[in-house]
Design a protein around this motif. Sequence first.
Motif, PDB file in Angstrom:
ATOM      1  N   PHE A  95       0.662  -1.464  -0.214  1.00 61.64           N
ATOM      2  CA  PHE A  95      -0.413   0.195   0.172  1.00 61.64           C
ATOM      3  C   PHE A  95       1.369   0.939   0.105  1.00 61.64           C
ATOM      4  O   PHE A  95       1.117   2.373  -0.977  1.00 61.64           O
ATOM      5  CB  PHE A  95      -1.110   0.115   1.254  1.00 61.64           C
ATOM      6  CG  PHE A  95      -2.259  -1.111   1.107  1.00 61.64           C
ATOM      7  CD1 PHE A  95      -3.072  -1.051  -0.002  1.00 61.64           C
ATOM      8  CD2 PHE A  95      -2.420  -2.294   2.316  1.00 61.64           C
ATOM      9  CE1 PHE A  95      -3.851  -1.573  -0.341  1.00 61.64           C
ATOM     10  CE2 PHE A  95      -3.366  -2.587   1.535  1.00 61.64           C
ATOM     11  CZ  PHE A  95      -4.172  -2.544   0.534  1.00 61.64           C
ATOM     12  N   PHE A 117      -1.036   4.793  -0.930  1.00 63.42           N
ATOM     13  CA  PHE A 117      -1.776   4.668   0.330  1.00 63.42           C
ATOM     14  C   PHE A 117      -1.121   5.187   1.043  1.00 63.42           C
ATOM     15  O   PHE A 117      -0.288   5.147   1.363  1.00 63.42           O
ATOM     16  CB  PHE A 117      -2.553   3.667   0.116  1.00 63.42           C
ATOM     17  CG  PHE A 117      -2.998   2.722  -1.125  1.00 63.42           C
ATOM     18  CD1 PHE A 117      -4.864   2.669  -0.509  1.00 63.42           C
ATOM     19  CD2 PHE A 117      -2.596   2.505  -1.880  1.00 63.42           C
ATOM     20  CE1 PHE A 117      -5.542   2.135  -1.204  1.00 63.42           C
ATOM     21  CE2 PHE A 117      -4.048   2.097  -2.951  1.00 63.42           C
ATOM     22  CZ  PHE A 117      -5.512   1.585  -2.775  1.00 63.42           C
ATOM     23  N   ALA A 133     -11.004   8.142   2.886  1.00 65.68           N
ATOM     24  CA  ALA A 133     -10.892   7.999   1.646  1.00 65.68           C
ATOM     25  C   ALA A 133     -11.153   9.251   1.078  1.00 65.68           C
ATOM     26  O   ALA A 133     -10.282   9.960  -0.590  1.00 65.68           O
ATOM     27  CB  ALA A 133     -11.716   7.088   1.072  1.00 65.68           C
ATOM     28  N   LYS A 139      -6.469   7.815  -1.646  1.00 65.89           N
ATOM     29  CA  LYS A 139      -6.460   6.717  -1.439  1.00 65.89           C
ATOM     30  C   LYS A 139      -5.625   6.258   0.751  1.00 65.89           C
ATOM     31  O   LYS A 139      -4.613   6.290   0.617  1.00 65.89           O
ATOM     32  CB  LYS A 139      -6.078   5.448  -1.531  1.00 65.89           C
ATOM     33  CG  LYS A 139      -6.382   5.728  -3.412  1.00 65.89           C
ATOM     34  CD  LYS A 139      -4.570   4.774  -4.229  1.00 65.89           C
ATOM     35  CE  LYS A 139      -3.777   5.597  -4.710  1.00 65.89           C
ATOM     36  NZ  LYS A 139      -2.735   4.712  -6.013  1.00 65.89           N
ATOM     37  N   TYR A 172      -5.322   2.624   3.811  1.00 64.27           N
ATOM     38  CA  TYR A 172      -5.896   1.985   4.017  1.00 64.27           C
ATOM     39  C   TYR A 172      -5.708   1.765   5.970  1.00 64.27           C
ATOM     40  O   TYR A 172      -5.002   2.843   6.641  1.00 64.27           O
ATOM     41  CB  TYR A 172      -4.825   1.078   3.399  1.00 64.27           C
ATOM     42  CG  TYR A 172      -3.681   0.816   4.389  1.00 64.27           C
ATOM     43  CD1 TYR A 172      -3.057   0.008   5.120  1.00 64.27           C
ATOM     44  CD2 TYR A 172      -2.960   1.461   3.783  1.00 64.27           C
ATOM     45  CE1 TYR A 172      -1.935   0.245   5.458  1.00 64.27           C
ATOM     46  CE2 TYR A 172      -1.054   1.592   4.092  1.00 64.27           C
ATOM     47  CZ  TYR A 172      -0.547   0.765   5.512  1.00 64.27           C
ATOM     48  OH  TYR A 172       0.160   1.232   5.921  1.00 64.27           O
ATOM     49  N   PRO A 195      -8.273  -1.472   2.423  1.00 59.80           N
ATOM     50  CA  PRO A 195      -7.992   0.152   2.253  1.00 59.80           C
ATOM     51  C   PRO A 195      -9.459   0.088   1.521  1.00 59.80           C
ATOM     52  O   PRO A 195     -10.724  -0.304   1.531  1.00 59.80           O
ATOM     53  CB  PRO A 195      -7.249  -0.675   0.964  1.00 59.80           C
ATOM     54  CG  PRO A 195      -8.060  -1.856   0.869  1.00 59.80           C
ATOM     55  CD  PRO A 195      -8.439  -3.074   2.206  1.00 59.80           C
ATOM     56  N   GLU A 196      -9.467   1.750   0.997  1.00 54.45           N
ATOM     57  CA  GLU A 196     -10.745   2.407   0.829  1.00 54.45           C
ATOM     58  C   GLU A 196     -10.077   3.691  -0.568  1.00 54.45           C
ATOM     59  O   GLU A 196      -9.358   4.325   0.049  1.00 54.45           O
ATOM     60  CB  GLU A 196     -11.599   2.720   1.430  1.00 54.45           C
ATOM     61  CG  GLU A 196     -13.083   3.475   1.512  1.00 54.45           C
ATOM     62  CD  GLU A 196     -14.293   2.108   1.390  1.00 54.45           C
ATOM     63  OE1 GLU A 196     -14.773   2.749   0.592  1.00 54.45           O
ATOM     64  OE2 GLU A 196     -13.423   1.233   1.798  1.00 54.45           O
ATOM     65  N   MET A 197     -10.580   3.139  -1.723  1.00 54.18           N
ATOM     66  CA  MET A 197     -10.163   4.139  -3.012  1.00 54.18           C
ATOM     67  C   MET A 197     -11.183   4.828  -3.229  1.00 54.18           C
ATOM     68  O   MET A 197     -12.594   4.675  -3.854  1.00 54.18           O
ATOM     69  CB  MET A 197      -9.670   3.430  -3.439  1.00 54.18           C
ATOM     70  CG  MET A 197      -8.255   2.445  -2.757  1.00 54.18           C
ATOM     71  SD  MET A 197      -9.429   1.175  -2.240  1.00 54.18           S
ATOM     72  CE  MET A 197      -9.862  -0.121  -3.374  1.00 54.18           C
ATOM     73  N   TYR A 254     -12.953   4.904  -7.520  1.00 52.30           N
ATOM     74  CA  TYR A 254     -12.767   3.140  -7.947  1.00 52.30           C
ATOM     75  C   TYR A 254     -13.924   2.893  -8.346  1.00 52.30           C
ATOM     76  O   TYR A 254     -15.082   2.852  -7.196  1.00 52.30           O
ATOM     77  CB  TYR A 254     -12.634   2.056  -6.675  1.00 52.30           C
ATOM     78  CG  TYR A 254     -10.687   2.371  -7.157  1.00 52.30           C
ATOM     79  CD1 TYR A 254     -10.372   1.116  -7.080  1.00 52.30           C
ATOM     80  CD2 TYR A 254      -9.666   4.105  -6.856  1.00 52.30           C
ATOM     81  CE1 TYR A 254      -8.313   1.032  -7.315  1.00 52.30           C
ATOM     82  CE2 TYR A 254      -8.316   3.449  -7.129  1.00 52.30           C
ATOM     83  CZ  TYR A 254      -7.469   2.681  -7.251  1.00 52.30           C
ATOM     84  OH  TYR A 254      -6.677   2.103  -7.517  1.00 52.30           O
ATOM     85  N   ASN A 261     -11.815  -1.961  -8.176  1.00 52.77           N
ATOM     86  CA  ASN A 261     -11.627  -2.980  -6.739  1.00 52.77           C
ATOM     87  C   ASN A 261     -10.993  -4.392  -7.545  1.00 52.77           C
ATOM     88  O   ASN A 261      -9.530  -4.831  -6.233  1.00 52.77           O
ATOM     89  CB  ASN A 261     -12.653  -2.463  -6.206  1.00 52.77           C
ATOM     90  CG  ASN A 261     -12.493  -2.990  -4.774  1.00 52.77           C
ATOM     91  OD1 ASN A 261     -11.495  -3.116  -3.923  1.00 52.77           O
ATOM     92  ND2 ASN A 261     -13.602  -3.630  -4.235  1.00 52.77           N
ATOM     93  N   HIS A 309     -16.547   5.031  -4.918  1.00 52.77           N
ATOM     94  CA  HIS A 309     -15.545   4.764  -4.170  1.00 52.77           C
ATOM     95  C   HIS A 309     -15.498   2.613  -3.706  1.00 52.77           C
ATOM     96  O   HIS A 309     -16.337   2.540  -3.819  1.00 52.77           O
ATOM     97  CB  HIS A 309     -15.352   5.332  -3.063  1.00 52.77           C
ATOM     98  CG  HIS A 309     -16.311   5.679  -2.302  1.00 52.77           C
ATOM     99  ND1 HIS A 309     -18.034   6.349  -2.305  1.00 52.77           N
ATOM    100  CD2 HIS A 309     -16.746   5.180  -1.344  1.00 52.77           C
ATOM    101  CE1 HIS A 309     -18.253   6.368  -1.137  1.00 52.77           C
ATOM    102  NE2 HIS A 309     -17.922   4.677  -0.917  1.00 52.77           N
ATOM    103  N   GLY A 326     -13.948  -0.596  -1.485  1.00 52.01           N
ATOM    104  CA  GLY A 326     -13.052  -0.676  -0.733  1.00 52.01           C
ATOM    105  C   GLY A 326     -12.855  -2.241  -1.069  1.00 52.01           C
ATOM    106  O   GLY A 326     -14.214  -2.921  -0.914  1.00 52.01           O
TER     107      GLY A 326
END
Length: 507
Positions: A145, A150, A193, A198, A200, A225-227, A230, A235, A472, A474
């Motif tokens: 990450f 991240f 996020a 990004k 985690y 993690p969260e983005m 995305y 993902n 988003h 994750g």
Amino acid sequence: MAHDYIKSLKAKIGEEVELKGWVSNKRSSKGLEFIILRDGSGFVQAVVSAEEVTAEVFENANKLTLESAVSLKGKVVADERQEGGVELQVNHLEIYHIGEEYPIAKKEHGIDFLMDKRHLWLRSRRQWAIMRIRNTIIQSVHGFFQQNGFIQMDAPLFTGNACEGTSTLFETDFYGDTAYLSQSGQLYGEAMALAQGKIYTFGPTFRAEKSKTRRHLSEFWMIEPEMAFYDLNMNMDLIESFVRHVVTEVLSKSEAELALIERDTESLKNVKKEFPRIPYDDAVKILRGEMKVKGLTSIETLETDLKNINEQIVAIKAEIAEREEKIKQAGIKKGERNFNLNKIGKLKAEAKDLQERSQNIPHWIESARNFQHGNDFGGSDETVLTRLFDAPVMVYNWPKAIKAFYMKQDENNPDLVKGVDLLAPEGFGEIIGGGERETDKDYLIEQIHKHKLPLEAFEWYLDLRRYGSVPHAGFGMGLERFVAWICGLHHVRETIPFPRMYGRLLP
């Protein structure tokens, strides 16, 4: 002056070193004391010869007990027959402490006994290796990450709301208010996020299920993690890259530890292959035996497995009988006798595992044939499904009714959500769960009411949809289940230093 460590002895052949550690095993033979020393970094055989040391040193070596703490000085010599390819020829010994009679012997102990003595069981070779593999996994998680843009952030462990209902949460008092121990940092991860892009989280989570299955712990560690920006496909791409990276790192950096626990790493190397991605609807058809994979149905594969397993059991029992006869022979040497006894123990354990699998397969076949579309997969269903693949499998687009309220509804089918579960092969089942998050505020409010959750507790979460809402996604990975898969462990209780599960609070 700093002492040396076992892990570095290979580079110090011919040199004088000082090691400090504990006696993990010892035997005597005609003026010689053979000590297996452990120091946390590894294990090495140290030899004390009555001809090479003073009478006092040899006497001290003779009186050492298991887990006595010592300092050993001597010369490192090459010996490929020994673990690590080296041996220590001792010329001086200092005792820090003579251990009392050690409660964990070479004989087989029951699980409850070993769990009660977990603080000592951690010293065993197998547990030592597992914990070091766990450490490598943790390092590689952070590495992946951090190398991919991240940042690590932390979700609170005390929460004022239950994100998926209160039935599996530990309730506690928080200065007079009701609070819960977190079962996931995901909702907070979404907020972070949308601030950082990004992120985690990596921390402990808690589940109050009164379950004693081999996959459940009440306290475990989650990577989440969260983005921002995305979707589900992005993902899944990230999940595949992440798992491939971590497994590859472990295979490279923990080769000795994997060998020590006798893990067959060939199956782990299959992470180099593309991970199959299967919609839930197709996964159900495969599970029921209605769709073939590589020319076989799940039922045909299980029936072949059952036949092969029963043949293996017969062969193992024959080998056990043969070795038992050898032990009975007159004049058998002690070393050979102990070798055969040790091998018999391992064969019996292997036969027991195979017997359990043999007994389970008919139930798995019946359960697979009768699986109802719309249900979640249980452990046996995941085992049957993954048996047809040699790499981890992603199942996506799940029925809305069995997934969390915040999952993104599929635009083409309102009964489905854009969730994904990653199932590990070899029967290890789900190790990752995640998906795209719902961005429609009104739909989320509707789902919160439908799940009978308190709307006021989620107003902060709805703010994320009021101010700059974006697509988003994750996922969450349970560290202990991942360790179990990597190490080939039957039960997650071996994957964490001090397991906390239903009925187990000590030591």
